[in-house]
Design a protein around this motif. Structure first.
Motif, PDB file in Angstrom:
ATOM      1  N   TYR A 159       0.839  -1.212   0.000  1.00 29.87           N
ATOM      2  CA  TYR A 159       0.000   0.000   0.000  1.00 29.87           C
ATOM      3  C   TYR A 159       0.870   1.257   0.000  1.00 29.87           C
ATOM      4  O   TYR A 159       0.572   2.234  -0.701  1.00 29.87           O
ATOM      5  N   SER A 160       1.954   1.240   0.769  1.00 33.67           N
ATOM      6  CA  SER A 160       2.856   2.398   0.821  1.00 33.67           C
ATOM      7  C   SER A 160       3.535   2.621  -0.529  1.00 33.67           C
ATOM      8  O   SER A 160       3.696   3.773  -0.964  1.00 33.67           O
ATOM      9  N   ILE A 161       3.933   1.542  -1.189  1.00 31.29           N
ATOM     10  CA  ILE A 161       4.539   1.662  -2.524  1.00 31.29           C
ATOM     11  C   ILE A 161       3.530   2.263  -3.505  1.00 31.29           C
ATOM     12  O   ILE A 161       3.874   3.122  -4.333  1.00 31.29           O
ATOM     13  N   TYR A 162       2.284   1.814  -3.401  1.00 34.06           N
ATOM     14  CA  TYR A 162       1.226   2.366  -4.255  1.00 34.06           C
ATOM     15  C   TYR A 162       1.075   3.865  -4.032  1.00 34.06           C
ATOM     16  O   TYR A 162       0.982   4.643  -4.995  1.00 34.06           O
ATOM     17  N   LEU A 163       1.067   4.308  -2.752  1.00 34.54           N
ATOM     18  CA  LEU A 163       0.943   5.731  -2.449  1.00 34.54           C
ATOM     19  C   LEU A 163       2.153   6.523  -2.945  1.00 34.54           C
ATOM     20  O   LEU A 163       1.996   7.620  -3.485  1.00 34.54           O
TER      21      LEU A 163
ATOM     22  N   ASP B 244      -3.479  20.323  -2.114  1.00 35.78           N
ATOM     23  CA  ASP B 244      -2.504  19.377  -2.636  1.00 35.78           C
ATOM     24  C   ASP B 244      -1.116  19.559  -2.027  1.00 35.78           C
ATOM     25  O   ASP B 244      -0.190  18.847  -2.375  1.00 35.78           O
ATOM     26  N   THR B 245      -0.981  20.510  -1.068  1.00 31.98           N
ATOM     27  CA  THR B 245       0.287  20.614  -0.348  1.00 31.98           C
ATOM     28  C   THR B 245       0.542  19.372   0.504  1.00 31.98           C
ATOM     29  O   THR B 245       1.681  19.085   0.865  1.00 31.98           O
ATOM     30  N   LEU B 246      -0.527  18.627   0.816  1.00 29.64           N
ATOM     31  CA  LEU B 246      -0.366  17.410   1.618  1.00 29.64           C
ATOM     32  C   LEU B 246       0.245  16.270   0.807  1.00 29.64           C
ATOM     33  O   LEU B 246       0.738  15.298   1.380  1.00 29.64           O
ATOM     34  N   VAL B 247       0.224  16.381  -0.514  1.00 27.27           N
ATOM     35  CA  VAL B 247       0.740  15.312  -1.371  1.00 27.27           C
ATOM     36  C   VAL B 247       2.229  15.063  -1.104  1.00 27.27           C
ATOM     37  O   VAL B 247       2.673  13.921  -1.032  1.00 27.27           O
ATOM     38  N   PHE B 248       3.008  16.133  -0.939  1.00 27.31           N
ATOM     39  CA  PHE B 248       4.435  15.972  -0.660  1.00 27.31           C
ATOM     40  C   PHE B 248       4.654  15.279   0.684  1.00 27.31           C
ATOM     41  O   PHE B 248       5.522  14.410   0.813  1.00 27.31           O
ATOM     42  N   ILE B 249       3.849  15.651   1.690  1.00 26.55           N
ATOM     43  CA  ILE B 249       3.933  15.000   3.001  1.00 26.55           C
ATOM     44  C   ILE B 249       3.609  13.517   2.864  1.00 26.55           C
ATOM     45  O   ILE B 249       4.303  12.659   3.416  1.00 26.55           O
ATOM     46  N   GLY B 250       2.540  13.215   2.111  1.00 28.81           N
ATOM     47  CA  GLY B 250       2.155  11.821   1.899  1.00 28.81           C
ATOM     48  C   GLY B 250       3.226  11.032   1.172  1.00 28.81           C
ATOM     49  O   GLY B 250       3.475   9.866   1.482  1.00 28.81           O
ATOM     50  N   PHE B 251       3.862  11.677   0.197  1.00 28.65           N
ATOM     51  CA  PHE B 251       4.925  11.021  -0.560  1.00 28.65           C
ATOM     52  C   PHE B 251       6.094  10.635   0.344  1.00 28.65           C
ATOM     53  O   PHE B 251       6.533   9.481   0.360  1.00 28.65           O
ATOM     54  N   LEU B 252       6.609  11.595   1.112  1.00 28.80           N
ATOM     55  CA  LEU B 252       7.761  11.328   1.977  1.00 28.80           C
ATOM     56  C   LEU B 252       7.425  10.312   3.067  1.00 28.80           C
ATOM     57  O   LEU B 252       8.191   9.377   3.319  1.00 28.80           O
ATOM     58  N   ASN B 253       6.264  10.494   3.711  1.00 25.07           N
ATOM     59  CA  ASN B 253       5.880   9.613   4.798  1.00 25.07           C
ATOM     60  C   ASN B 253       5.645   8.186   4.313  1.00 25.07           C
ATOM     61  O   ASN B 253       6.037   7.213   4.971  1.00 25.07           O
ATOM     62  N   SER B 254       5.035   8.037   3.153  1.00 21.55           N
ATOM     63  CA  SER B 254       4.803   6.702   2.589  1.00 21.55           C
ATOM     64  C   SER B 254       6.115   6.042   2.194  1.00 21.55           C
ATOM     65  O   SER B 254       6.268   4.822   2.336  1.00 21.55           O
ATOM     66  N   LEU B 255       7.075   6.834   1.709  1.00 19.67           N
ATOM     67  CA  LEU B 255       8.391   6.294   1.371  1.00 19.67           C
ATOM     68  C   LEU B 255       9.091   5.764   2.613  1.00 19.67           C
ATOM     69  O   LEU B 255       9.694   4.672   2.591  1.00 19.67           O
ATOM     70  N   VAL B 256       9.004   6.501   3.712  1.00 24.12           N
ATOM     71  CA  VAL B 256       9.557   6.031   4.993  1.00 24.12           C
ATOM     72  C   VAL B 256       8.900   4.716   5.398  1.00 24.12           C
ATOM     73  O   VAL B 256       9.558   3.783   5.851  1.00 24.12           O
ATOM     74  N   HIS B 257       7.586   4.630   5.206  1.00 25.00           N
ATOM     75  CA  HIS B 257       6.843   3.443   5.632  1.00 25.00           C
ATOM     76  C   HIS B 257       7.168   2.205   4.795  1.00 25.00           C
ATOM     77  O   HIS B 257       7.006   1.083   5.279  1.00 25.00           O
TER      78      HIS B 257
END
Length: 275
Positions: free
Chosen positions: A75-79, A163-176
């Motif tokens: 799921y994280s890779i998908y995000l 859509d400023t949250l998209v960058f947060i989601g990208f970094l956080n999902s990569l960590v996960h």
């Protein structure tokens, strides 16, 4: 006496979303369901769960943990790939207010909702700690992080999506991706866990993540045609800075202390040899 005379209080409607489309997404129409989830979560991990486990042996849950962590990794890779495509298409700090464009809005709202859904499922991390009697893992940092990320993301999507949250989601999902890979491999036992070398670097990655999020958010807010209210911007900036402080404290406690203990053991060994 006129009905207009007297103290007036603002009318709060917590069920009203910034955009009507949000209400059609699961758990988003009213605050009730998400508040119930959070209340049940905290009640179970702090009271009910530990009480039920007092006289029980800890569960191993090897198969369950392997499956759960595998799902989280996928799921994280998908995000990550979804958010990366958005960033490549719209830019890292876009000036255009895409959320106001009907053609873009539903995609942005759904992208944020997917991130929120991940925060709900991640509450199971703590439930598994309780069932495995890993009480030392259930810290203030752990509970605050899981609770505020779920309720904060819900509120952001409900009342001030951007859509400023998209960058947060990208970094956080990569960590996960790395974090849940580590947890999944660790579930296989000490024989495998001893070969997993990136746990320390994962915490460093999280620290770098928070710094990048703060810098990006400041630049994005200043550059955007539709910046968030000062209250929203202050909350996100302050909360991210608080995460940075908490994780930095955790890093120092975990790794500097281990280094000190290791040095003390080496010194003790040398003294024993001399004796």
């Amino acid at each position: 006496m006129s009905a207009d005379v007297g103290i007036r209080f603002p009318v709060w409607d917590l069920s009203k979303s910034q955009y009507e489309e949000t209400d059609f997404l699961p758990l988003m129409s009213t605050p009730g369901p998400v508040m119930v989830i959070l209340a049940v979560y905290l009640l179970y991990v702090l009271k009910i769960g530990p009480a039920l486990m007092v006289k029980r042996e800890p569960y191993k849950l090897t198969t369950v943990l392997l499956l759960y962590n595998a799902i989280q990794v996928v799921y994280s890779i998908y995000l990550v790939q979804k958010y990366l495509r958005h960033l490549l298409q719209h830019g890292l700090v876009p000036k255009t207010c895409f959320i106001n464009q009907e053609s873009e809005r539903n995609e942005i709202l759904f992208s944020i909702w997917l991130y929120f859904a991940a925060k709900v499922t991640e509450l199971l991390d703590t439930v598994f700690f309780v069932l495995r009697k890993k009480d030392n893992q259930i810290t203030f940092l752990h509970l605050y992080h899981h609770s505020i990320m779920m309720i904060g993301t819900w509120a952001y999507l409900k009342y001030w999506p951007s859509d400023t949250l998209v960058f947060i989601g990208f970094l956080n999902s990569l960590v996960h991706v790395f974090m849940y890979t580590y947890y999944g491999l660790s579930a296989l036992g000490p024989r495998v866990a001893k070969y997993i070398f990136w746990k320390k670097y994962m915490t460093k990655f999280q620290l770098v993540q928070f710094v990048c999020i703060i810098i990006h958010y400041i630049v994005a807010v200043r550059n955007s045609e539709c910046p968030p209210s000062s209250g929203v911007a202050t909350f996100i900036g302050t909360n991210t800075a608080f995460f940075l402080i908490l994780f930095l404290h955790f890093y120092r406690q975990s790794y500097n202390r281990r280094k000190t203990i290791s040095n003390e053991n080496v010194s003790a060994t040398k003294c024993n040899k001399e004796l």
